[in-house]
Scaffold this motif. Structure first.
Motif, short mmCIF file in Angstrom:
data_model
loop_
_atom_site.label_atom_id
_atom_site.label_comp_id
_atom_site.label_asym_id
_atom_site.label_seq_id
_atom_site.Cartn_x
_atom_site.Cartn_y
_atom_site.Cartn_z
N GLY A 162 -5.70 8.20 11.19
CA GLY A 162 -4.97 9.19 10.41
C GLY A 162 -3.56 8.81 10.03
N GLY A 163 -3.08 7.61 10.37
CA GLY A 163 -1.71 7.23 10.07
C GLY A 163 -1.42 7.21 8.59
N LEU A 164 -2.28 6.55 7.80
CA LEU A 164 -2.05 6.46 6.36
C LEU A 164 -2.23 7.81 5.69
N GLN A 165 -3.21 8.60 6.14
CA GLN A 165 -3.39 9.95 5.59
C GLN A 165 -2.15 10.80 5.81
N SER A 166 -1.56 10.69 6.99
CA SER A 166 -0.35 11.45 7.27
C SER A 166 0.80 11.01 6.37
N PHE A 167 0.88 9.69 6.13
CA PHE A 167 1.95 9.16 5.28
C PHE A 167 1.85 9.70 3.85
N VAL A 168 0.65 9.65 3.27
CA VAL A 168 0.51 10.11 1.89
C VAL A 168 0.65 11.63 1.82
N TRP A 169 0.23 12.31 2.88
CA TRP A 169 0.42 13.77 2.93
C TRP A 169 1.91 14.10 2.86
N MET A 170 2.72 13.37 3.64
CA MET A 170 4.15 13.63 3.66
C MET A 170 4.80 13.24 2.33
N ARG A 203 0.84 -1.20 0.00
CA ARG A 203 0.00 0.00 0.00
C ARG A 203 0.87 1.25 0.00
N LYS A 204 1.92 1.23 0.83
CA LYS A 204 2.77 2.41 0.92
C LYS A 204 3.58 2.61 -0.35
N VAL A 205 3.97 1.53 -1.01
CA VAL A 205 4.69 1.66 -2.29
C VAL A 205 3.79 2.32 -3.33
N LEU A 206 2.58 1.79 -3.47
CA LEU A 206 1.65 2.34 -4.46
C LEU A 206 1.26 3.77 -4.15
N LEU A 207 0.82 4.01 -2.90
CA LEU A 207 0.35 5.34 -2.53
C LEU A 207 1.50 6.33 -2.38
N GLY A 208 2.62 5.86 -1.85
CA GLY A 208 3.78 6.75 -1.72
C GLY A 208 4.24 7.26 -3.07
N GLU A 254 -3.90 -5.71 -7.38
CA GLU A 254 -4.79 -5.16 -6.36
C GLU A 254 -5.01 -6.14 -5.21
N SER A 255 -4.84 -7.42 -5.48
CA SER A 255 -5.01 -8.42 -4.42
C SER A 255 -3.95 -8.27 -3.34
N TYR A 256 -2.78 -7.67 -3.70
CA TYR A 256 -1.73 -7.46 -2.71
C TYR A 256 -2.12 -6.40 -1.68
N LEU A 257 -3.09 -5.54 -2.02
CA LEU A 257 -3.45 -4.41 -1.16
C LEU A 257 -4.49 -4.75 -0.12
N ASN A 258 -5.14 -5.92 -0.29
CA ASN A 258 -6.16 -6.37 0.66
C ASN A 258 -7.25 -5.31 0.85
N LEU A 259 -7.79 -4.84 -0.28
CA LEU A 259 -8.86 -3.85 -0.21
C LEU A 259 -10.17 -4.53 0.15
N PRO A 260 -11.11 -3.79 0.76
CA PRO A 260 -12.42 -4.38 1.07
C PRO A 260 -13.11 -4.89 -0.19
N ASP A 262 -7.09 8.36 -3.66
CA ASP A 262 -7.89 8.78 -2.51
C ASP A 262 -8.84 7.67 -2.06
N ALA A 263 -9.37 6.92 -3.03
CA ALA A 263 -10.29 5.83 -2.69
C ALA A 263 -9.56 4.72 -1.94
N VAL A 264 -8.32 4.40 -2.38
CA VAL A 264 -7.54 3.38 -1.68
C VAL A 264 -7.27 3.81 -0.24
N VAL A 265 -6.91 5.09 -0.06
CA VAL A 265 -6.66 5.62 1.28
C VAL A 265 -7.93 5.51 2.13
N ALA A 266 -9.07 5.90 1.56
CA ALA A 266 -10.33 5.86 2.31
C ALA A 266 -10.72 4.43 2.66
#
Length: 441
Positions: free
Chosen positions: A154-162, A26-31, A207-213, A142-146
């Protein structure tokens, strides 16, 4: 009994390892996605100088293009509905990120390799297509973050913000240097190649690696639209979004005018302007860190209202700068621009971090992409209205380069008054419990 305990330990370890691997992906993709999103200031600095120096446009035309190019951002709810409803090869986020990245890449490269000097209409079309691709990527990210932040605080939001702020720091720092060492078209080539790399790297992530709902892959747009409308009917959601849009749209933006005032009237070189924007992005980066470590105990309403007050105070500071007060106190114009101008530009974005956390907590399951897209499109529309409002204000007051920007201080006074107006209606933001209060309960 011992075998059972050892078996449970192994399962817990494997589960923990799986969660760590999922979070890493998740952090690789979103970062990467948010870093590139922040880096967009790099080619846009080239656009500003390309329009001013090559096409010889005035401040009003520059500001009109800056805001009109953001029109694709207004349609973000449509992209959100589509990505929520239509799966491509069993995925509904990754394919849209990859498509948006390649569309941006082709748009910037088209401007760079245009056979002759690109006309105003040509560059406008390319910028519109580039922002269309950017908006599609932002909606999916944004959808993945949500989707993955419903239970977090707020941990993931802070990460992508940074990550976005880091991209902004690099983009502005390198942009100020590149504008002098290379032509603006060279900057467009560099960014186009970076987007091409993002496209290729995204294709290697499943996408299966991200374990999305899990959602329904055959959900119709009509049903998704109805769920979005149902979410927007919730008073706490609708009032919050209305306040956020109002807090941006009511303020006349004078960004284009200030750019011409600093670069043309004061003669401040591009490297200083670039460094000033770096200071702003560093402030955004630090804001993400400070929020994550110190301010998560604040309620969103208190924090957002405080930011709005600080924005108004800084606009008053801009007024003092244009009036020459700081100059009379032996503060050179370049020093003020470097230390404060970039910070003033990004202060308005500080509200978005706590607000996205509010939306993530209020967002119903199943329409994360649609609702977050609607929020960001509302913000984009508010920024466009703010930009046009600024053009009207500058024209009405008579802010022109010919008279040395003598009417700019009066325009800044009006802008500062507008900054404080949204505070009166800050009760529209729900008073959600802070992280510390949640722990107590």
């Amino acid at each position: 009994m011992d075998k059972k305990n050892s078996s449970n330990k192994i399962n817990m370890k494997s589960k923990g390892g799986g969660e760590e691997s999922t979070m890493m992906m998740r952090k690789v993709l979103l970062g990467l996605g948010f870093w590139v999103q922040g880096l967009r200031c790099f080619p846009w600095m080239g656009v500003n100088y390309y329009l001013k120096d090559n096409l010889r446009v005035d401040a009003t035309t520059l500001q009109l293009l800056q805001n009109s190019a953001n029109l694709p951002m207004v349609a973000k709810p449509v992209y959100g509905l589509i990505s929520d409803s239509f799966y491509i090869a069993g995925q509904h986020r990754i394919p849209y990120i990859a498509f948006g990245a390649i569309l941006q890449s082709l748009s910037w490269l088209a401007i760079a390799f245009y056979p002759s000097e690109a006309s105003f209409s040509t560059i406008t079309i390319c910028l519109l297509l580039g922002n269309l691709g950017a908006s599609i990527v932002e909606v999916a990210n944004d959808a993945v973050v949500a989707e993955t932040s419903q239970s977090s605080s707020g941990g993931l939001q802070s990460f992508v913000w940074m990550a976005s702020s880091l991209g902004g720091v690099m983009g502005n720092l390198l942009g100020g240097i590149a504008i002098e060492k290379f032509s603006p078209k060279g900057m467009f080539v560099i960014f186009g190649l970076i987007l091409g790399m993002q496209h290729l790297l995204t294709l290697f992530i499943r996408e299966s690696y991200l374990n999305l709902p899990k959602g329904s892959s055959d959900m119709s747009i009509r049903k998704q639209f109805n769920e979005l409308v149902s979410a927007l009917k919730r008073p706490e959601i609708s009032r919050s979004i209305t306040w956020l849009a109002f807090s941006y749209g009511i303020i006349p933006s004078l960004a284009g005018t200030m750019f011409f005032y600093q670069s043309q009237h004061l003669g401040i070189d591009s490297s200083a302007i670039g460094i000033s924007k770096v200071f702003g992005q560093v402030a955004m980066l630090l804001w993400g860190i400070v929020y994550n470590q110190r301010l998560r105990s604040w309620t969103p309403r208190r924090l957002i209202t405080t930011i709005q007050c600080v924005m108004g105070i800084f606009v008053v500071s801009d007024y003092l700068f244009v009036k020459g007060i700081y100059r009379s106190l032996w503060v050179p114009d370049t020093v003020y621009v470097v230390l404060f101008s970039g910070l003033i530009e990004v202060l308005c974005f500080f509200k978005i971090l706590p607000f996205t956390i509010v939306m993530a907590q209020l967002c119903p399951h199943g329409c994360e992409g649609s609702l977050m897209a609607f929020v960001m499109s509302t913000v984009a529309l508010a920024f466009i209205v703010s930009g046009y409002f600024g053009v009207v204000l500058s024209s009405y007051v008579g802010v022109t380069a010919e008279d040395g920007f003598s009417k700019l201080p009066f325009a800044l006074i009006i802008q500062s008054v507008c900054m404080f107006l949204p505070i009166y209606w800050s009760s529209c933001i729900p008073e959600l419990p802070s992280k510390s209060k949640k722990k107590e309960t």
